[in-house]
Motif scaffolding. Structure first.
Motif, PDB file in Angstrom:
ATOM      1  N   TYR A   1       0.851  -1.192   0.000  1.00  0.00           N
ATOM      2  CA  TYR A   1       0.000   0.000   0.000  1.00  0.00           C
ATOM      3  C   TYR A   1       0.886   1.242   0.000  1.00  0.00           C
ATOM      4  O   TYR A   1       1.958   1.246   0.616  1.00  0.00           O
ATOM      5  CB  TYR A   1      -0.862   0.054   1.267  1.00  0.00           C
TER       6      TYR A   1
ATOM      7  N   HIS B   1      -7.031  -8.940  -2.070  1.00  0.00           N
ATOM      8  CA  HIS B   1      -8.366  -8.442  -1.723  1.00  0.00           C
ATOM      9  C   HIS B   1      -8.432  -6.957  -2.023  1.00  0.00           C
ATOM     10  O   HIS B   1      -7.400  -6.277  -2.102  1.00  0.00           O
ATOM     11  CB  HIS B   1      -8.684  -8.698  -0.239  1.00  0.00           C
TER      12      HIS B   1
ATOM     13  N   TYR C   1      -0.006 -10.071   0.885  1.00  0.00           N
ATOM     14  CA  TYR C   1       1.012  -9.395   1.711  1.00  0.00           C
ATOM     15  C   TYR C   1       0.989  -9.940   3.136  1.00  0.00           C
ATOM     16  O   TYR C   1      -0.023 -10.467   3.587  1.00  0.00           O
ATOM     17  CB  TYR C   1       0.812  -7.883   1.692  1.00  0.00           C
TER      18      TYR C   1
ATOM     19  N   ARG D   1      -2.169 -12.173   4.027  1.00  0.00           N
ATOM     20  CA  ARG D   1      -3.489 -11.800   3.511  1.00  0.00           C
ATOM     21  C   ARG D   1      -3.585 -12.145   2.031  1.00  0.00           C
ATOM     22  O   ARG D   1      -2.692 -11.844   1.245  1.00  0.00           O
ATOM     23  CB  ARG D   1      -3.746 -10.291   3.696  1.00  0.00           C
TER      24      ARG D   1
ATOM     25  N   HIS E   1     -10.472  -3.461  -0.640  1.00  0.00           N
ATOM     26  CA  HIS E   1     -11.320  -2.879   0.397  1.00  0.00           C
ATOM     27  C   HIS E   1     -12.365  -1.962  -0.252  1.00  0.00           C
ATOM     28  O   HIS E   1     -12.045  -1.241  -1.207  1.00  0.00           O
ATOM     29  CB  HIS E   1     -10.487  -2.028   1.349  1.00  0.00           C
TER      30      HIS E   1
HETATM   31 FE   LIG Z   1      -5.823  -4.900   2.944  1.00  0.00          FE
END
Ligand SMILES: [Fe+2]
Length: 216
Positions: free
Chosen positions: A102, A152, A141, A149, A154
């Motif tokens: 991110y 995905h 990640y 994870r 959000h």
């Molecule tokens: Fe996330």
């Protein structure tokens, strides 16, 4: 009359293609019967503004490059529990880049940033409740030392006059879904509602259907 830019022409073209592939308005589109399950917001909700908030996350205004990774188109309907389309819904989406990173001050993953990846967007469903966006398949990640994870996206869905829904969209057949500490806590029915469906391929672009049901 509002001038339609080339960028918008491309977007409208994508929407037309998407509507066809999803079978919008026909019985082909998948109708869900439960509300889209809620999920935690997570630590990477965007904190700072950016110039480019449009529905194509694979390009940033003013840059010539395109985002790394598998480009995908995600689209679907926003409906109520009776199956009626809901209009005037705003959808915020945010996700990791193709490397699982991110662009966010709370990020600790050292995977590379992608200067051509927009990272987040603000979408508006049309009068038929249809929305779509172009992005990259997010990378997996590490959330902790023992927890990876799965890919995905959000979403935060704002329907005026109703509570905001925060959720996460997953991808079909990813083995990390089964071991994800969030996803595995959902029932099978909830999991099914949270996983997008692969519905087509246009050249290098993989197309996913993801429908949203609000509990109204
Ligand atoms: Fe996330």
């Amino acid at each position: 009359m509002k001038k339609i830019s080339r960028r918008n022409t491309i977007k409208f073209g994508l929407l037309g293609g998407l509507a066809g592939l999803l079978g919008v308005g026909s019985s082909v589109a998948r109708i869900l019967t439960i509300p889209t399950p809620e999920e935690v917001e997570g630590p990477f909700y965007p904190l700072s503004d950016q110039a480019d908030k449009d529905a194509d996350l694979t390009k940033i205004i003013g840059r010539k490059g395109v985002a790394e990774g598998q480009h995908i188109l995600v689209g679907g309907h926003v409906r109520d529990l009776q199956g009626q389309s809901i209009e005037d819904v705003t959808i915020e989406v945010w996700q990791a880049n193709a490397n699982g990173r991110y662009r966010h001050p709370h990020e600790t993953n050292k995977a590379p940033l992608d200067p051509d990846f927009q990272g987040w967007a603000i979408l508006r469903a049309d009068k038929s409740g249809v929305f779509q966006f172009k992005t990259v398949l997010p990378g997996a990640y590490p959330a902790t030392k023992d927890w990876t994870r799965p890919p995905h996206i959000h979403l935060k869905i704002h329907n005026p006059g109703h509570p905001t829904l925060i959720t996460q969209m997953y991808f079909p057949d990813n083995p990390l879904n089964k071991t994800d500490l969030l996803f595995r806590n959902k029932t099978a029915t909830e999991q099914s509602a949270m996983v997008a469906r692969k519905v087509g391929q246009q050249g290098n672009l993989t197309i996913y259907e993801y429908n949203i049901v609000l509990s109204i």
